[in-house]
Design a protein around this motif. Structure first.
Motif, PDB file in Angstrom:
ATOM      1  N   LEU A  24       0.828  -1.206   0.000  1.00  0.00           N
ATOM      2  CA  LEU A  24       0.000   0.000   0.000  1.00  0.00           C
ATOM      3  C   LEU A  24       0.865   1.260   0.000  1.00  0.00           C
ATOM      4  O   LEU A  24       0.576   2.236  -0.697  1.00  0.00           O
ATOM      5  CB  LEU A  24      -0.936  -0.007   1.205  1.00  0.00           C
ATOM      6  CG  LEU A  24      -2.061  -1.052   1.193  1.00  0.00           C
ATOM      7  CD1 LEU A  24      -2.766  -1.096   2.540  1.00  0.00           C
ATOM      8  CD2 LEU A  24      -3.058  -0.750   0.074  1.00  0.00           C
ATOM      9  N   ALA A  25       1.944   1.235   0.783  1.00  0.00           N
ATOM     10  CA  ALA A  25       2.820   2.406   0.868  1.00  0.00           C
ATOM     11  C   ALA A  25       3.486   2.690  -0.472  1.00  0.00           C
ATOM     12  O   ALA A  25       3.623   3.849  -0.879  1.00  0.00           O
ATOM     13  CB  ALA A  25       3.868   2.195   1.953  1.00  0.00           C
ATOM     14  N   LEU A  26       3.917   1.638  -1.174  1.00  0.00           N
ATOM     15  CA  LEU A  26       4.579   1.829  -2.464  1.00  0.00           C
ATOM     16  C   LEU A  26       3.614   2.329  -3.531  1.00  0.00           C
ATOM     17  O   LEU A  26       4.032   2.899  -4.532  1.00  0.00           O
ATOM     18  CB  LEU A  26       5.239   0.524  -2.912  1.00  0.00           C
ATOM     19  CG  LEU A  26       6.415   0.053  -2.052  1.00  0.00           C
ATOM     20  CD1 LEU A  26       6.909  -1.292  -2.531  1.00  0.00           C
ATOM     21  CD2 LEU A  26       7.548   1.082  -2.068  1.00  0.00           C
ATOM     22  N   ARG A  27       2.328   2.105  -3.309  1.00  0.00           N
ATOM     23  CA  ARG A  27       1.306   2.615  -4.227  1.00  0.00           C
ATOM     24  C   ARG A  27       0.738   3.949  -3.770  1.00  0.00           C
ATOM     25  O   ARG A  27      -0.274   4.412  -4.287  1.00  0.00           O
ATOM     26  CB  ARG A  27       0.190   1.581  -4.388  1.00  0.00           C
ATOM     27  CG  ARG A  27       0.582   0.391  -5.251  1.00  0.00           C
ATOM     28  CD  ARG A  27      -0.546  -0.590  -5.428  1.00  0.00           C
ATOM     29  NE  ARG A  27      -0.734  -1.426  -4.242  1.00  0.00           N
ATOM     30  CZ  ARG A  27      -1.918  -1.854  -3.816  1.00  0.00           C
ATOM     31  NH1 ARG A  27      -3.018  -1.502  -4.435  1.00  0.00           N
ATOM     32  NH2 ARG A  27      -2.014  -2.618  -2.739  1.00  0.00           N
ATOM     33  N   GLN A  28       1.387   4.557  -2.754  1.00  0.00           N
ATOM     34  CA  GLN A  28       1.004   5.869  -2.230  1.00  0.00           C
ATOM     35  C   GLN A  28      -0.434   5.884  -1.717  1.00  0.00           C
ATOM     36  O   GLN A  28      -1.156   6.881  -1.876  1.00  0.00           O
ATOM     37  CB  GLN A  28       1.174   6.955  -3.316  1.00  0.00           C
ATOM     38  CG  GLN A  28       2.608   7.242  -3.705  1.00  0.00           C
ATOM     39  CD  GLN A  28       3.369   8.021  -2.632  1.00  0.00           C
ATOM     40  OE1 GLN A  28       2.845   8.262  -1.547  1.00  0.00           O
ATOM     41  NE2 GLN A  28       4.607   8.378  -2.919  1.00  0.00           N
ATOM     42  N   SER A  29      -0.836   4.785  -1.073  1.00  0.00           N
ATOM     43  CA  SER A  29      -2.196   4.715  -0.536  1.00  0.00           C
ATOM     44  C   SER A  29      -2.357   5.677   0.642  1.00  0.00           C
ATOM     45  O   SER A  29      -1.522   5.688   1.565  1.00  0.00           O
ATOM     46  CB  SER A  29      -2.503   3.288  -0.082  1.00  0.00           C
ATOM     47  OG  SER A  29      -3.728   3.247   0.629  1.00  0.00           O
ATOM     48  N   PRO A  30      -3.412   6.473   0.655  1.00  0.00           N
ATOM     49  CA  PRO A  30      -3.650   7.393   1.779  1.00  0.00           C
ATOM     50  C   PRO A  30      -3.989   6.653   3.077  1.00  0.00           C
ATOM     51  O   PRO A  30      -4.025   7.278   4.149  1.00  0.00           O
ATOM     52  CB  PRO A  30      -4.826   8.250   1.285  1.00  0.00           C
ATOM     53  CG  PRO A  30      -5.513   7.412   0.250  1.00  0.00           C
ATOM     54  CD  PRO A  30      -4.444   6.603  -0.399  1.00  0.00           C
ATOM     55  N   ARG A  31      -4.227   5.352   2.988  1.00  0.00           N
ATOM     56  CA  ARG A  31      -4.522   4.559   4.196  1.00  0.00           C
ATOM     57  C   ARG A  31      -3.281   4.415   5.079  1.00  0.00           C
ATOM     58  O   ARG A  31      -3.386   4.085   6.253  1.00  0.00           O
ATOM     59  CB  ARG A  31      -5.038   3.176   3.791  1.00  0.00           C
ATOM     60  CG  ARG A  31      -6.402   3.212   3.089  1.00  0.00           C
ATOM     61  CD  ARG A  31      -6.716   1.902   2.397  1.00  0.00           C
ATOM     62  NE  ARG A  31      -6.615   0.751   3.314  1.00  0.00           N
ATOM     63  CZ  ARG A  31      -6.732  -0.507   2.922  1.00  0.00           C
ATOM     64  NH1 ARG A  31      -6.920  -0.772   1.625  1.00  0.00           N
ATOM     65  NH2 ARG A  31      -6.656  -1.498   3.787  1.00  0.00           N
ATOM     66  N   ILE A  32      -2.114   4.648   4.487  1.00  0.00           N
ATOM     67  CA  ILE A  32      -0.861   4.527   5.233  1.00  0.00           C
ATOM     68  C   ILE A  32      -0.344   5.935   5.559  1.00  0.00           C
ATOM     69  O   ILE A  32      -0.276   6.786   4.674  1.00  0.00           O
ATOM     70  CB  ILE A  32       0.193   3.769   4.409  1.00  0.00           C
ATOM     71  CG1 ILE A  32      -0.351   2.427   3.921  1.00  0.00           C
ATOM     72  CG2 ILE A  32       1.473   3.575   5.222  1.00  0.00           C
ATOM     73  CD1 ILE A  32      -0.782   1.488   5.025  1.00  0.00           C
ATOM     74  N   PRO A  33       0.022   6.223   6.812  1.00  0.00           N
ATOM     75  CA  PRO A  33       0.525   7.549   7.170  1.00  0.00           C
ATOM     76  C   PRO A  33       1.730   7.935   6.315  1.00  0.00           C
ATOM     77  O   PRO A  33       2.538   7.082   5.933  1.00  0.00           O
ATOM     78  CB  PRO A  33       0.922   7.387   8.649  1.00  0.00           C
ATOM     79  CG  PRO A  33       0.090   6.246   9.136  1.00  0.00           C
ATOM     80  CD  PRO A  33      -0.058   5.318   7.972  1.00  0.00           C
ATOM     81  N   GLN A  34       1.840   9.230   6.023  1.00  0.00           N
ATOM     82  CA  GLN A  34       2.906   9.723   5.156  1.00  0.00           C
ATOM     83  C   GLN A  34       4.284   9.364   5.686  1.00  0.00           C
ATOM     84  O   GLN A  34       5.185   8.991   4.936  1.00  0.00           O
ATOM     85  CB  GLN A  34       2.795  11.242   4.995  1.00  0.00           C
ATOM     86  CG  GLN A  34       3.799  11.832   4.012  1.00  0.00           C
ATOM     87  CD  GLN A  34       3.607  11.321   2.594  1.00  0.00           C
ATOM     88  OE1 GLN A  34       2.507  11.413   2.051  1.00  0.00           O
ATOM     89  NE2 GLN A  34       4.644  10.756   1.997  1.00  0.00           N
ATOM     90  N   GLN A  35       4.472   9.442   7.000  1.00  0.00           N
ATOM     91  CA  GLN A  35       5.777   9.118   7.594  1.00  0.00           C
ATOM     92  C   GLN A  35       6.151   7.662   7.322  1.00  0.00           C
ATOM     93  O   GLN A  35       7.300   7.353   6.995  1.00  0.00           O
ATOM     94  CB  GLN A  35       5.749   9.391   9.097  1.00  0.00           C
ATOM     95  CG  GLN A  35       7.093   9.187   9.777  1.00  0.00           C
ATOM     96  CD  GLN A  35       7.037   9.525  11.262  1.00  0.00           C
ATOM     97  OE1 GLN A  35       5.976   9.854  11.808  1.00  0.00           O
ATOM     98  NE2 GLN A  35       8.183   9.445  11.928  1.00  0.00           N
ATOM     99  N   THR A  36       5.165   6.783   7.442  1.00  0.00           N
ATOM    100  CA  THR A  36       5.406   5.366   7.175  1.00  0.00           C
ATOM    101  C   THR A  36       5.705   5.132   5.700  1.00  0.00           C
ATOM    102  O   THR A  36       6.593   4.365   5.332  1.00  0.00           O
ATOM    103  CB  THR A  36       4.183   4.522   7.595  1.00  0.00           C
ATOM    104  OG1 THR A  36       3.915   4.741   8.978  1.00  0.00           O
ATOM    105  CG2 THR A  36       4.425   3.039   7.353  1.00  0.00           C
ATOM    106  N   ARG A  37       4.958   5.834   4.844  1.00  0.00           N
ATOM    107  CA  ARG A  37       5.194   5.699   3.399  1.00  0.00           C
ATOM    108  C   ARG A  37       6.619   6.132   3.039  1.00  0.00           C
ATOM    109  O   ARG A  37       7.302   5.473   2.267  1.00  0.00           O
ATOM    110  CB  ARG A  37       4.194   6.553   2.623  1.00  0.00           C
ATOM    111  CG  ARG A  37       2.835   5.890   2.398  1.00  0.00           C
ATOM    112  CD  ARG A  37       1.963   6.741   1.526  1.00  0.00           C
ATOM    113  NE  ARG A  37       1.165   7.664   2.313  1.00  0.00           N
ATOM    114  CZ  ARG A  37       0.551   8.735   1.828  1.00  0.00           C
ATOM    115  NH1 ARG A  37       0.675   9.053   0.567  1.00  0.00           N
ATOM    116  NH2 ARG A  37      -0.170   9.511   2.604  1.00  0.00           N
ATOM    117  N   ASP A  38       7.058   7.241   3.625  1.00  0.00           N
ATOM    118  CA  ASP A  38       8.403   7.739   3.337  1.00  0.00           C
ATOM    119  C   ASP A  38       9.463   6.736   3.776  1.00  0.00           C
ATOM    120  O   ASP A  38      10.440   6.487   3.050  1.00  0.00           O
ATOM    121  CB  ASP A  38       8.628   9.074   4.042  1.00  0.00           C
ATOM    122  CG  ASP A  38       7.773  10.198   3.457  1.00  0.00           C
ATOM    123  OD1 ASP A  38       7.264  10.016   2.331  1.00  0.00           O
ATOM    124  OD2 ASP A  38       7.608  11.231   4.134  1.00  0.00           O
TER     125      ASP A  38
END
Length: 339
Positions: A24-38
């Motif tokens: 989900l993070a690699l697909r820039q899903s808004p369900r994952i917090p931005q800090q976690t995505r980064d």
């Protein structure tokens, strides 16, 4: 040793998150917090992770690739066309797989089968023969997106191309208009080949009341400057030499021009030459060549647009459409009115 493939699990192990969270993070899903995505994206970059396009294509039923089949990469016009197509497809998010048939039907069939095995989303094809299309028609009947870069209005296959018959007619008509009556032709004589240029040439002669003389036509058995030189030598060894020559492409014309220089024949005073395609070398030849322009940008834009239309249509393709572009004649120093 085979290269190791970085998987989602490798990123999950490195970051401590689940594979689902990583995905989900690699697909820039808004369900994952931005800090976690980064954090996850930095880890993916450190591991040189690349998405599995094969897996994605199985889900989307799209590979985002197009197959391009050309006859000869050494042809300057086709090289320019290939570059323009690659750029146009990249702007639409597609990659290009490329193959050449080397003017051989069996190689063309092999390339098409290879692209089908690679599951490309569609194909752009410059066929070896404008008339031997039995291996391509079944693709269209099966609703497979394919667009030809030359076309016969009755082929039953989508095409975007220059009107070669019209271009040859204009070139020959120009030679007639500046005073020539004995006009040679350097073009393939293969009965299964592409007859559009010779037909346009003959049409112009007939309309002007000029008798068609088979001795004034030579098959160069190729498309290069070397074959143009040989064909010109053959043509000029006859009893009744022409005063002008139309060649099927500019490379042949450059070879013909070189023959004239070698044999102390002045162009256009002793003989006029017209080519076809308007390659860069035509303008900068020792005697700049008159020619018929091949509108690469227009053909490319319209062919790619048509292919995208077919791809988006899914399993219900529209009726085949053939678009022929009327070419412009470019007049330079190699032709001039007879005194």
């Amino acid at each position: 040793m085979a290269r190791s493939i970085v998987r989602l699990k490798d990123i999950a192990d490195k970051t401590g998150f689940s594979t689902n969270t990583v995905s989900l993070a690699l697909r820039q899903s808004p369900r994952i917090p931005q800090q976690t995505r980064d954090l996850i994206q930095r880890a993916a970059a450190e591991l040189n992770y690349l998405p599995n396009q094969i897996a994605k294509s199985l889900v989307s039923r799209e590979t985002k690739t197009i197959g391009l089949v050309l006859t000869d990469i050494n042809n300057p016009t086709l090289t320019h066309t290939a570059q323009a197509i690659e750029i146009a497809l990249a702007e639409r998010g597609y990659g290009t797989l490329f193959a050449t048939s080397n003017n051989t039907l069996t190689e063309e069939i092999r390339a098409i089968e290879l692209f089908r095995a690679r599951q490309v989303d569609g194909m752009l094809i410059y066929p070896t023969s404008h008339r031997q299309l039995e291996h391509i028609r079944p693709l269209r009947r099966a609703n497979y997106p394919v667009v030809l870069l030359v076309g016969d209005p009755d082929a039953g296959i989508d095409a975007v191309c220059m009107d070669e018959r019209r271009g040859a007619y204009k070139a020959t008509r120009h030679l007639i208009d500046v005073g020539h009556r004995r006009i040679g032709l350097i073009d393939s004589a293969n009965p299964l080949g592409n007859r559009e240029k010779s037909e346009g040439h003959q049409q112009a002669l007939k309309e002007a009341g000029i008798k068609i003389e088979p001795a004034l036509a030579v098959d160069p058995h190729g498309h290069t400057a070397e074959r143009g030189y040989w064909a010109m030598d053959t043509l000029m060894s006859g009893k009744n030499r022409p005063t002008a020559v139309f060649t099927a492409n500019d490379s042949l014309a450059i070879g013909a021009l070189r023959w004239c220089q070698t044999h102390n024949m002045r162009v256009p005073d002793d003989i006029a030459i017209v080519g076809m395609d308007n390659i860069e070398f035509a303008e900068y030849a020792s005697v700049p060549l008159s020619t018929v322009n091949y509108a690469v940008e227009a053909v490319t834009r319209m062919a790619v647009d048509r292919l995208m239309r077919l791809i988006s249509a899914g399993d219900a393709l529209p009726e085949p459409r053939v678009t022929q572009i009327d070419p412009d004649l470019v007049i330079r120093e190699s032709t001039r009115a007879q005194r």
